[in-house]
Design a protein around this motif. Structure first.
Motif, PDB file in Angstrom:
ATOM      1  N   GLU B  94      37.976  25.425 103.233  1.00 15.37           N
ATOM      2  CA  GLU B  94      38.170  24.724 104.506  1.00 15.37           C
ATOM      3  C   GLU B  94      39.652  24.453 104.691  1.00 15.37           C
ATOM      4  OE1 GLU B  94      35.553  23.823 106.283  1.00 15.37           O
ATOM      5  OE2 GLU B  94      33.891  23.977 104.861  1.00 15.37           O
ATOM      6  N   ASP B  95      40.054  24.242 105.944  1.00 17.05           N
ATOM      7  CA  ASP B  95      41.407  23.750 106.178  1.00 17.05           C
ATOM      8  C   ASP B  95      41.469  22.293 105.763  1.00 17.05           C
ATOM      9  OD1 ASP B  95      42.334  26.107 107.436  1.00 17.05           O
ATOM     10  OD2 ASP B  95      41.233  25.542 109.248  1.00 17.05           O
ATOM     11  N   GLY B  96      42.650  21.847 105.410  1.00 15.41           N
ATOM     12  CA  GLY B  96      42.825  20.435 105.144  1.00 15.41           C
ATOM     13  C   GLY B  96      42.532  20.037 103.719  1.00 15.41           C
ATOM     14  N   LEU B  97      42.642  20.967 102.790  1.00 14.38           N
ATOM     15  CA  LEU B  97      42.430  20.646 101.375  1.00 14.38           C
ATOM     16  C   LEU B  97      43.763  20.457 100.650  1.00 14.38           C
ATOM     17  CD1 LEU B  97      39.551  23.112 100.535  1.00 14.38           C
ATOM     18  CD2 LEU B  97      39.401  20.658 100.936  1.00 14.38           C
TER      19      LEU B  97
END
Lengths: 476, 243
Positions: B94-97
């Motif tokens: 996912e984005d935002g890791l």
């Protein structure tokens, strides 16, 4: 000083765009309607006795088949200007004299071109290529060079001391004195310039006047000459017409190459660069297709200009067969070559980056490459902006609050509930003065998938219960 | 133009380095003329070449690297950092890791050394205040918009030119051949080529020198080294990213 004179005796005929066949007697005429006279006649007309300055009536008596064209002085001036443009590559001191003569000071360029014989050979090759009849002579003064060129003696005289002797035998007709004075001198029995030079000065001045005497003095180098310096035009336009329609990009590549090469030569000759130019595709019926090419910095290298032009051309769809290809540049700024530091360590980067940026812009579009800058504003969507690559960025104090790496293009409602609130609220309340007032409480939250997000709720409302979460960024 | 070498072993699944251990035999004629001792030093000279790695040795081949800024990750990577002139693949679910924050220390080092960092078609807006706060010199940052069909071309041009310090790419769909071109371009230009790809690509073969997988963990995201050129031993290492 070493002046070259290029005399174009047949320019009045050659500059004309007439459809008179070459085997027909042809004359260019000038003067008031009632008293027309011949300015220049072609070789066939000369053979039957048509001469310059002859009344048109006499000429037509001698040669009833004579085709007559009125003189087009604008075309002559244009032709002479383009010849001056051509001569500019050999000297920065080019001067246009009268309607058919160019002067070039080549004394300063001799070393560059490898001496007079080499320079003369190049200039004669140019004369042959351009197709205008031309006589070339060189002398220490421009006026004397003109005398030799008018006499059609291809003389190159480097020494000022030899000049009076060489001029002695030249006819007075070639001296470019006023025709009335020439006629008067003929009446006095003078034939050569030597006859004139041997006369006492005071008497000569009384007969022909001071201006004519000054002219003779300038010819011998006794008085300095002042010549108006010709300046190359600040724009460039060149067009190639095809006799047929071209429908593929590959077939356009060759004429494009020719256009760009000539353009690069022109730029090199005037020691300039180009930042914006346009390529125009002319069609038979449709309006012409114009391709604008903008560069980040002035350039003049033929290979890179060609690569850019070709890349842009290939991305243009040909709406109709192309009948003409033109290159136009209205703004030719001076070229500032890249400064190279002797001790610069990352020299390669300095040189490669402009080329790479131009290549990317040619394919992706002019606005594809951008820089990013901070803006002094508290509202998250206004705290940054795109800027031009080489623009100066304002210095904005860095914020101490945590900010996400990614900002969404526009805020989105958060799906589901966050599992944890990691930080917040941070209240951002600003913009009452410019119509986009924002009052928000920002939180750093963690979603169910373990992502960290930057989300807000409207000010003063308890998150999750009565106000929805809105997502604005990712802590990527 | 260059052609892609199709005889490249496509079956390389990532647990092995791309170069196989090389056995260098001593030249027999030299052995008959020179005394045995000199022969050994000649062999040692050859084996000291950085391109040769011997399975038995514990020393890893020296290569040009840039510290990641994370001591734990540096310790696991041969040479102690991101390998220069190579493709580095980061696979994420996912984005935002924290995938970009992973690069921020390196980007700050590069931009402060006046090296250009190019972002090719990023999925969101790189937020200038966050970058500036991390010490990235924004004057050296270039944002390139490109359509999906031009992304690979743009990435390759930037990697190959050699005038960019690092090139960050987001390539949701790319095959082995495209990545191989990018890897060769990065080698030619001596550029750090970071590629972000979805986790689903973890099972595909990749020519990248370093492959990292980023997954959400229980308390914090886990970083796992899937493949690392020049490192043997345990096939994967995981470390917590956020302290």
């Amino acid at each position: 000083m070493f002046w070259v004179c290029l005399h174009y005796p047949r320019l009045a005929l050659e500059a004309l765009h007439s459809d008179v066949p070459a085997d027909r007697p042809h004359a260019v005429v000038d003067g008031p309607q009632q008293r027309r006279h011949v300015v220049l006649a072609n070789a066939i007309a000369n053979k039957v006795g048509v001469r310059a300055r002859q009344p048109l009536a006499s000429a037509q008596l001698l040669c009833p088949r004579l085709a007559v064209t009125p003189r087009d002085e604008a075309a002559e001036r244009q032709a002479l200007a383009s010849l001056a443009d051509h001569a500019y590559r050999y000297s920065a001191d080019v001067s246009i004299a009268g309607a058919d003569t160019l002067f070039l000071e080549v004394g300063a360029s001799l070393k560059l071109f490898g001496g007079w014989p080499a320079l003369e050979r190049r200039m004669r090759e140019d004369i042959d290529r351009l197709g205008y009849a031309c006589t070339l002579a060189a002398a220490p003064t421009a006026t004397a060079a003109r005398v030799f060129a008018t006499c059609r003696s291809a003389i190159a005289l480097p020494e000022l001391a030899q000049l009076p002797l060489a001029l002695d035998a030249a006819p007075i007709v070639a001296s470019s004195l006023d025709p009335k004075i020439v006629a008067a001198l003929h009446g006095m029995g003078m034939r050569t310039l030597g006859d004139l030079f041997r006369l006492p000065r005071a008497e000569l001045a009384r007969r022909i006047g001071q201006p004519a005497l000054d002219h003779l003095d300038r010819m011998r180098g006794l008085v300095a000459e002042t010549l108006p310096r010709w300046q190359p035009p600040p724009r460039y336009a060149r067009r190639i017409e095809f006799g047929y329609g071209i429908e593929s990009h590959t077939a356009l590549a060759f004429p494009l190459q020719r256009l760009v090469r000539e353009f690069a030569q022109f730029l090199a000759a005037r020691d300039g660069g180009v930042q914006r130019f346009a390529i125009e595709l002319g069609h038979e019926r449709d309006a012409c297709t114009r391709i604008d090419i903008g560069l980040l910095a002035p350039q003049r290298d033929a290979a890179s200009l060609l690569e850019l032009a070709r890349a842009r051309l290939e991305r243009v769809e040909l709406v109709a067969p192309v009948h003409a290809l033109a290159l136009r540049a209205d703004d030719l700024p001076p070229l500032c070559p890249l400064h190279r530091d002797l001790f610069e360590t990352n020299r390669r980067e300095q040189l490669d980056w402009p080329a790479l940026a131009e290549r990317l812009r040619a394919r992706l579009g002019d606005g594809a490459l951008q820089g990013i800058a901070c803006v002094a504003d508290h509202r998250p969507d206004r705290a940054w902006r795109f800027v031009a690559l080489c623009a100066n960025r304002p210095v904005v104090p860095a914020t101490s609050m945590s900010r996400p790496f990614w900002l969404l293009h526009r805020p989105l409602p958060l799906r589901g509930r966050p599992t944890r609130v990691l930080a917040g609220p941070e209240r951002i309340e600003s913009g009452w003065w410019d119509e986009s007032d924002q009052r928000r409480d920002y939180y750093v939250i963690e979603t169910r998938d373990g992502q960290r997000a930057w989300a807000f709720v409207e000010m003063g409302q308890a998150p999750g219960r009565d106000a929805p979460w809105t997502l604005q960024g990712w802590f990527a | 133009m260059f052609t892609t070498n199709l005889s490249e072993p496509v079956s390389n699944t990532g647990d092995y380095p791309l170069f196989a251990p090389t056995v260098v035999a001593a030249a027999p004629r030299a052995a008959t003329i020179a005394p045995a001792r000199r022969d050994e030093t000649a062999l040692a000279d050859v084996l000291r070449h950085p391109g040769i790695w011997r399975r038995g040795s514990t020393k890893v081949p020296r290569s040009d690297t840039l510290s990641t800024g994370l001591a734990d990750l540096d310790a696991l990577l041969p040479g102690g950092g991101w390998p220069r002139g190579a493709l580095i693949e980061i696979l994420l679910a996912e984005d935002g890791l924290g995938e970009c924050s992973l690069l921020l220390p390196a980007l700050a080092t590069l931009t402060q050394a006046r090296k250009r960092v190019v972002l090719v078609a990023p999925p969101y807006i790189p937020y200038a205040p966050a970058l500036a706060a991390a010490g990235v010199d924004l004057a050296q940052l270039v944002h390139i918009d490109s359509t999906a069909s031009d992304t690979h071309w743009t990435a390759e041009q930037c990697l190959r030119a050699g005038c960019c310090g690092a090139v960050l790419n987001w390539l949701p769909r790319s095959d082995y051949r495209q990545l191989r071109r990018l890897q060769l371009a990065a080698e030619t230009g001596g550029t750090f080529g970071f590629v972000f790809r979805p986790l689903s690509a973890a099972h595909e073969a990749s020519p990248a020198a370093l492959r990292l997988r980023l997954e959400p963990g229980e308390a914090q995201p886990r970083l796992e080294i899937l493949k690392c050129r020049g490192r043997f031993g345990e096939p994967s290492h995981a470390l917590g990213l956020r302290a």
